[in-house]
Enzyme design. Structure first.
Site, mmCIF file in Angstrom:
data_model
loop_
_atom_site.group_PDB
_atom_site.id
_atom_site.type_symbol
_atom_site.label_atom_id
_atom_site.label_comp_id
_atom_site.label_asym_id
_atom_site.label_seq_id
_atom_site.Cartn_x
_atom_site.Cartn_y
_atom_site.Cartn_z
ATOM 1 N N LEU A 44 0.888 -1.164 0.000
ATOM 2 C CA LEU A 44 0.000 0.000 0.000
ATOM 3 C C LEU A 44 0.925 1.211 0.000
ATOM 4 O O LEU A 44 1.876 1.258 0.784
ATOM 5 C CB LEU A 44 -0.865 0.037 1.268
ATOM 6 C CG LEU A 44 -2.275 -0.485 1.207
ATOM 7 C CD1 LEU A 44 -2.951 -0.337 2.568
ATOM 8 C CD2 LEU A 44 -3.105 0.160 0.141
ATOM 9 N N ASP A 45 0.659 2.169 -0.850
ATOM 10 C CA ASP A 45 1.482 3.374 -0.897
ATOM 11 C C ASP A 45 1.495 4.067 0.454
ATOM 12 O O ASP A 45 0.565 3.921 1.254
ATOM 13 C CB ASP A 45 0.945 4.354 -1.942
ATOM 14 C CG ASP A 45 0.999 3.792 -3.340
ATOM 15 O OD1 ASP A 45 1.938 3.037 -3.636
ATOM 16 O OD2 ASP A 45 0.101 4.107 -4.135
ATOM 17 N N ARG A 46 2.518 4.848 0.669
ATOM 18 C CA ARG A 46 2.658 5.599 1.921
ATOM 19 C C ARG A 46 1.448 6.496 2.178
ATOM 20 O O ARG A 46 1.017 6.670 3.314
ATOM 21 C CB ARG A 46 3.944 6.425 1.849
ATOM 22 C CG ARG A 46 4.300 7.128 3.103
ATOM 23 C CD ARG A 46 5.691 7.739 2.980
ATOM 24 N NE ARG A 46 5.824 8.754 4.004
ATOM 25 C CZ ARG A 46 6.366 9.928 3.811
ATOM 26 N NH1 ARG A 46 6.859 10.250 2.643
ATOM 27 N NH2 ARG A 46 6.440 10.783 4.784
#
Length: 182
Positions: A44-46
């Protein structure tokens, strides 16, 4: 027996246990999960939040993360603008991104979900409405949901992964986790 951990990854946390090479320390999974030998099954992206699965089983990790298994992933997406029928139909049919066409998605406009507050909060603009979508995909390209909504004219403001296959975020506060039987 394989271990499987469901984590509600908070906004701003990297989907890895260390942050090597960064001049400033950023939050990582090790700030929330102190279980040896588990690794993320997918990413999951930051700047995305929500369900992240961690496991110590390589075969299970591959089954969860590999797009050829077409495991459904459902996201709650706050978008800028008002989704019309053409935008929703575009997502349902699949959109063409710079790395090729996406598979068709399941999408519906939804009422704002009862979620936790985000820190920092999503920007608010009086002159531009925002709406929520439930979007289910069966692949997992880099920043795919954000790129899909942008392709139909609806930039993503907030992205929360709610479900992966049979596992959901239900009952997990940001940063909290629980182990489940596989």
């Amino acid at each position: 027996m394989a271990r499987l951990i469901l984590l509600n990854k908070p906004y701003g946390v990297l989907s890895q246990f260390t942050d090597r090479g960064s001049p400033t320390a950023r939050a990582t999974l090790s700030d929330h999960v102190d279980v040896p030998g588990v690794y993320p099954a997918g990413r999951l992206d930051r700047d995305s939040e929500g369900l992240l699965l961690l496991t110590d089983d390589g075969a299970l990790q591959a089954r969860i993360a590999d797009p050829r298994f077409k495991l459904a992933k459902t996201y709650l997406v706050q978008v800028e603008g008002a989704p019309d029928a053409a935008a929703l139909d575009g997502l349902r049919q699949g959109v063409v991104l710079n790395d090729g066409p996406t598979r068709p998605a399941e999408v519906a406009a939804i009422d704002p979900p009862a979620l936790w507050s985000r820190d920092p909060p999503v920007r608010f603009r009086k002159s531009v409405p925002d709406h929520w979508l439930s979007l289910t995909i069966r692949e997992g390209r880099n920043r795919q949901v954000r790129r899909m909504t942008a392709a139909v004219g609806l930039p993503t403001l907030r992205l929360v992964r709610w479900r992966i296959g049979e596992w959901t975020l239900d009952g997990l506060a940001p940063g909290a986790w629980r182990e489940v039987r596989v």
